[in-house]
Design an enzyme around this catalytic site. Structure first.
Site, mmCIF file in Angstrom:
data_model
loop_
_atom_site.group_PDB
_atom_site.id
_atom_site.type_symbol
_atom_site.label_atom_id
_atom_site.label_comp_id
_atom_site.label_asym_id
_atom_site.label_seq_id
_atom_site.Cartn_x
_atom_site.Cartn_y
_atom_site.Cartn_z
ATOM 1 N N GLU A 58 -7.204 -3.234 4.161
ATOM 2 C CA GLU A 58 -6.028 -1.866 4.322
ATOM 3 C C GLU A 58 -6.782 -1.640 5.621
ATOM 4 O O GLU A 58 -5.534 -0.815 5.997
ATOM 5 C CB GLU A 58 -7.244 -1.479 3.355
ATOM 6 C CG GLU A 58 -6.085 0.387 3.545
ATOM 7 C CD GLU A 58 -7.109 1.677 2.803
ATOM 8 O OE1 GLU A 58 -6.278 2.631 2.515
ATOM 9 O OE2 GLU A 58 -8.044 1.230 1.942
ATOM 10 N N GLU A 112 -12.661 9.918 -4.188
ATOM 11 C CA GLU A 112 -12.175 10.078 -2.841
ATOM 12 C C GLU A 112 -12.270 11.058 -2.520
ATOM 13 O O GLU A 112 -12.008 11.312 -1.111
ATOM 14 C CB GLU A 112 -11.863 8.675 -2.333
ATOM 15 C CG GLU A 112 -11.892 8.581 -0.921
ATOM 16 C CD GLU A 112 -11.168 7.042 -0.655
ATOM 17 O OE1 GLU A 112 -11.091 7.127 0.800
ATOM 18 O OE2 GLU A 112 -11.458 5.745 -1.353
ATOM 19 N N GLU A 145 -8.946 12.127 12.986
ATOM 20 C CA GLU A 145 -7.597 10.871 14.053
ATOM 21 C C GLU A 145 -7.181 10.848 14.958
ATOM 22 O O GLU A 145 -5.639 11.687 14.455
ATOM 23 C CB GLU A 145 -6.615 10.133 12.247
ATOM 24 C CG GLU A 145 -6.004 8.758 13.115
ATOM 25 C CD GLU A 145 -5.508 7.617 11.734
ATOM 26 O OE1 GLU A 145 -4.858 7.274 11.693
ATOM 27 O OE2 GLU A 145 -5.948 8.696 10.999
ATOM 28 N N LYS A 184 1.312 -1.182 -0.136
ATOM 29 C CA LYS A 184 -0.075 -0.042 0.166
ATOM 30 C C LYS A 184 1.042 1.262 -0.322
ATOM 31 O O LYS A 184 1.669 1.289 0.805
ATOM 32 C CB LYS A 184 -1.125 -0.109 0.880
ATOM 33 C CG LYS A 184 -1.211 0.861 1.490
ATOM 34 C CD LYS A 184 -2.670 1.179 2.902
ATOM 35 C CE LYS A 184 -2.855 3.071 3.118
ATOM 36 N NZ LYS A 184 -3.501 2.541 4.441
#
Length: 450
Positions: free
Chosen positions: A301, A434, A257, A207
């Site tokens: 993910e 996105e 986050e 990733k």
């Protein structure tokens, strides 16, 4: 910022003959926005969801660092500042260092990031702290002449200035947007994503998180305290931060986050990855949430992120993962796993930040390969985007968020940032779509209400 100012900022170090003296007193509730607007830079702001809120102006002192040893340098210099500190006031109003770091350790100030060295923390001269126990005004001095009597007198002056501020500061209108330009246009972005997908499918890379920037021309000058206030109203479930080192450009955001929080031997963090929009109706919203929970791609993910964070923290103590669920924000929702740890030794929060940054959610996996891919693909400077922003104190406690949903705002220009995690079965067009809601937190507060 002039070159001498930049050099002085980047080399900020504690003085050999200085001492830290601070005093606090409880004050009646006051408009943090009015306080921030009345203070000269440096200005900093920090708010955690439903918890601590700090706003400050001026600097008693600063610490700055760069290069691969920047975390060690920050810890050493901060310890020198805090050593022998004389503070009178409740623990919640204690002196703290507030600031952040760049994504890359060798970052140099320039462009949108002209006022931002590779790491910078400010110990505020005047600070307001709001906790569940009340609101406190703190004044700190760090120099060879700092005495309790002098700081008490400065606290009296700061309290008098506070009383002259309005309880409510009228909010001006949004500055309005004249035009926007993606630094990486859609066709270039999709080409980059396709290249990364090919690298992943070739092996060695699982990733990589690609980011880009949106340049925004504003119709009028942005008022940063007003921008922060609108973010508070729209995104109360998010962190909110401001770092304005000298004047002019400010790094501001409302990230969802937490990177890490340390309180004694208790550590809290989380894995946040994968995204879906919010639905216009409850049924549509629930359908998007189910898609997050049922998508093999997103679960994979997000699982990579959670497993990596847990493994990194396991070097410091026992780790516990909570139940995977959906974190719902105003305009987007993510797959989320809470993670906790109990420290075996006395570990500074900056050491935990160093171990966790960058997380797979903003870097990729394996990290070295992902960072090499990012450096070889992205055509702009991330600066402090997707980097640790937060605070720490003399005991090594502190809390940091990941500097996403963020941008640099100053005058009639803003630069907003967004990124996506790319994996082997990513679709370039979907990844482009996105990106769009990820710049909305700031774009909506800048665009005209009309």
């Amino acid at each position: 910022m002039t070159p001498p100012e930049r050099e002085a900022l980047a080399s900020a170090r504690p003085a050999a003959d200085a001492a830290l003296v601070s005093r606090s007193r409880e004050v009646s509730d006051v408009s943090f926005r009015a306080f921030l607007a009345a203070r000269d830079p440096p200005r900093v702001h920090w708010a955690s969801p439903g918890g601590l809120e700090l706003v400050a102006g001026g600097a008693a002192t600063r610490v700055a660092a760069g290069g691969p040893d920047r975390f060690a340098s920050l810890r050493t210099d901060a310890a020198a500042v805090f050593e022998g500190a004389d503070h009178a006031g409740p623990p919640g109003a204690r002196p703290r260092m507030l600031g952040g770091l760049s994504f890359e350790p060798d970052h140099e100030p320039g462009g949108s990031w002209g006022s931002f060295p590779a790491a910078l923390f400010v110990l505020p001269a005047v600070q307001l702290t709001r906790t569940d126990d009340g609101t406190w005004l703190t004044v700190a001095r760090y120099d060879g002449d700092a005495t309790p009597a002098a700081v008490e007198a400065a606290l009296d002056d700061a309290a008098a200035a506070l009383e002259s501020l309005p309880m409510m500061r009228p909010s001006g209108g949004n500055p309005g947007v004249r035009g926007t330009r993606w630094r990486t246009p859609k066709d270039e972005w999709t080409d980059q994503v396709e290249d990364v997908i090919e690298r992943i499918r070739a092996g060695g890379l699982s990733k990589a998180v690609l980011a880009t920037a949106l340049d925004v021309d504003l119709a009028t000058e942005a008022d940063v305290p007003d921008v922060l206030e609108r973010l508070r109203r729209t995104y109360p479930e998010c962190y909110r931060f401001l770092v304005q080192p000298i004047g002019g450009d400010a790094f501001v955001g409302a990230p969802p986050e937490r990177l890490v929080k340390r309180s004694g031997d208790a550590v809290r963090t989380e894995a946040l990855a994968g995204s879906m929009p919010r639905g216009d109706a409850p049924e549509a919203d629930a359908s998007h949430a189910r898609s997050l929970l049922e998508s093999a791609k997103i679960r994979h993910e997000q699982g990579l992120v959670a497993d990596t964070i847990a493994a990194q923290l396991s070097a410091f103590g026992a780790v516990r993962e909570g139940e995977r669920g959906v974190r719902k924000l105003t305009n987007i929702q993510h797959l989320h796993t809470p993670i906790e740890a109990t420290l075996e030794d006395d570990v500074h929060v900056l050491t935990l930040v160093e171990a966790l940054h960058p997380t797979p959610a903003v870097g990729g996996l394996p990290l070295a390969e992902a960072l090499a891919t990012i450096r070889g693909t992205e055509s702009f400077d991330r600066g402090w985007y997707a980097s640790p922003v937060g605070w720490f104190d003399a005991d090594g406690d502190g809390e940091f968020a990941v500097g996403i949903r963020s941008g640099v705002v100053g005058g009639t220009h803003a630069t907003l940032f967004a990124g996506n995690g790319i994996v082997g079965d990513s679709d370039p067009d979907d990844e482009w779509e996105e990106l769009q809601p990820k710049v909305r937190p700031l774009m909506d507060e800048l665009a005209s209400d009309e």
